[in-house]
Design a protein around this motif. Structure first.
Motif, short mmCIF file in Angstrom:
data_model
loop_
_atom_site.label_atom_id
_atom_site.label_comp_id
_atom_site.label_asym_id
_atom_site.label_seq_id
_atom_site.Cartn_x
_atom_site.Cartn_y
_atom_site.Cartn_z
N ASP A 100 36.23 43.42 41.70
CA ASP A 100 36.90 43.73 43.14
C ASP A 100 37.76 42.90 43.78
O ASP A 100 39.11 42.86 44.45
N THR A 138 33.47 38.36 56.64
CA THR A 138 32.25 37.93 56.20
C THR A 138 31.31 37.19 56.82
O THR A 138 31.34 36.12 57.14
N PRO A 146 36.04 46.06 56.99
CA PRO A 146 35.19 45.63 55.72
C PRO A 146 34.96 44.61 55.16
O PRO A 146 36.01 43.46 54.95
N THR A 148 34.22 44.78 51.95
CA THR A 148 34.39 43.77 50.59
C THR A 148 34.87 43.57 49.70
O THR A 148 35.76 43.07 50.40
N ASP A 149 35.30 42.91 48.64
CA ASP A 149 36.25 42.33 47.89
C ASP A 149 37.49 42.70 47.05
O ASP A 149 38.66 42.53 47.87
#
Length: 471
Positions: A100, A138, A146, A148-149
């Motif tokens: 992603d 992160t 979020p 996530t990527d």
């Protein structure tokens, strides 16, 4: 008065004046803010940057994600006289990589030094690229958003001139003539540091969000700040907008257009970001909207708050004297909403928001502006979580009646600058915006469908308050 005395007097006056920034009306400056990039919905962002001067340039290009403005890709770029650099930003899945994440590739010959993830990779087709990096949001840097990527797939771009390059270094980093620059003199650091002088400006650029399969092209220009700094920023220092002003001075000033006159606001050097914010302040933003059924029209707006991250995630900024209301980590975690009002009118001046749902009475709806880069989609009804034009994952719904065209206005109800040294307070928020409208023509010829896409900047108004009155 003799000429020499006149010059001496002028220099004395200049010496007592605070350093001042302006937004360039000509689109050329020391800092460029591009309002948007995205790789969603099989789109690519084409990005270009030009040095319009006869000197060399040391620059930092930073891609910041939409939620909280965290840097997901940063690269120093060294340009020779009149040299340009361009890049293609794309989703890795679109080039056959199971991820992603986001890639960036350039075929240009400029000397570069990547400050985030320096590793390169190659696609099956032979394209060499670098990958955006999630480290800034992160692990130890988790900001409650979020992790996530996918978070890296849209945001905005920031370019800051670190300094002007002269001497022998300017000549050898240029591919002009021999066609091959000597990057060893600047990568990993400038060996002839004496050749790096103060930033002078002269940067320009452009960008476009392109969907090759659908034939859409949304082009836009960056906002340019002139007079951002006087002293150089020596690499490998990570540059950001809080470095505005003159080192050693107690204050930083910004001049902004207000009702046809320039309004100068001066702030303490410790709050230099307030001066940058003053350049982008707007009380309202207004633009065009269109969802006419016969031409397959749809409208998205992009709102980017270029200085937001310096307030909503920084404990060093006084919470009582900042333009934004909530920290990004405050409830609801992973957002920093602002209070706004919303109006839309047809070309005849009729209200397109009242009774937008088609029943006797509709619930009032105001777009929730939660993020640093926020897409607002204008629909007669909710159409899922993805915007219809730009395929944005940070889209918010703004209701309008079906099959209409006209204009809309978003007003920022809470927000203002810190009072300047002159006693001025600007109402609203630091924001830039662009409208993207797409039209679908299914009558080109049998079996042929065509898209027509266009963008233009959103327009703004600005309110000022002062005990002595604003000009």
């Amino acid at each position: 008065m003799t000429l020499s005395k006149l010059i001496a007097a002028s220099l004395a006056i200049l010496a007592t004046q605070a350093h001042g920034m302006t937004l360039s009306s000509r689109g050329v400056g020391q800092v460029l803010i591009y309002p948007y990039y995205t790789v969603n919905d099989h789109q690519q962002t084409l990005f270009s940057l030009s040095n319009t001067t006869e000197a060399g340039k040391a620059l930092q290009v930073t891609f910041r994600e939409a939620y909280d403005g965290r840097a997901v890709f940063a690269q120093e770029i060294y340009l020779g006289p009149n040299q340009s650099w361009s890049a293609n930003v794309f989703a890795l899945r679109d080039v056959g990589v199971s991820s992603d994440a986001v890639g960036i590739a350039s075929a240009d010959k400029a000397c570069v030094q990547t400050m985030t993830n320096p590793a390169t990779a190659t696609t099956a087709s032979g394209l060499t690229y670098r990958t955006f990096d999630a480290t800034s949001y992160t692990g130890a840097n988790n900001d409650t958003g979020p992790i996530t990527d996918a978070r890296m797939r849209e945001g905005f771009i920031e370019v800051i001139e670190l300094g002007e390059i002269g001497g022998d270094t300017a000549g050898v980093i240029s591919p002009r003539g021999s066609g091959t620059p000597d990057c060893s003199v600047v990568v990993p650091s400038i060996k002839m540091i004496a050749d790096l002088g103060p930033p002078i400006g002269g940067l320009s650029g452009s960008a476009a969000v392109v969907n090759v399969n659908q034939g859409t092209y949304f082009g836009f220009e960056p906002k340019a700040i002139d007079g951002f700094r006087v002293q150089r920023i020596a690499p490998p220092t990570f540059a950001d907008l809080s470095m505005a002003g003159m080192d050693g001075e107690d204050t930083v000033s910004a001049s902004t257009d207000y009702h046809g006159a320039f309004l100068t606001l001066t702030f303490p050097r410790s709050h230099a970001i307030d001066a940058v914010s003053a350049l982008f302040m707007a009380t309202t933003l207004t633009g065009d909207i269109d969802d006419t059924v016969a031409v397959g029209a749809a409208t998205d707006w992009v709102l980017t708050f270029p200085t937001k991250e310096y307030y909503v995630g920084k404990a060093s900024i006084d919470a009582d004297s900042r333009p934004f209301e909530k920290n990004f980590a405050d409830a609801p975690a992973g957002s920093s909403p602002v209070t706004s009002d919303y109006h839309a009118y047809s070309r005849d001046g009729n209200d397109l928001v009242e009774n937008w749902c088609g029943f006797g009475e509709c619930p009032p709806v105001h777009p929730a502006l939660d993020y640093q880069t926020q897409v607002v989609s204008f629909y007669p009804q909710q159409n899922g979580d993805i915007s219809n034009v730009l395929g944005s994952g940070v889209a918010e719904f703004a209701p309008i009646k079906s099959d209409q065209a006209g204009s809309a206005t978003i007003e920022f109800l809470v927000g203002h600058t810190t009072p300047s040294k002159e006693g001025y307070v600007l109402s609203g928020l630091p924001v830039i915006g662009v409208q993207a409208i797409n039209y679908v023509n299914d009558n080109v010829s049998a079996g042929v469908l065509s898209n027509y896409s266009g963008t233009s900047p959103l327009r703004g108004t600005l309110d000022c308050e002062s005990a002595k009155g604003c000009p």
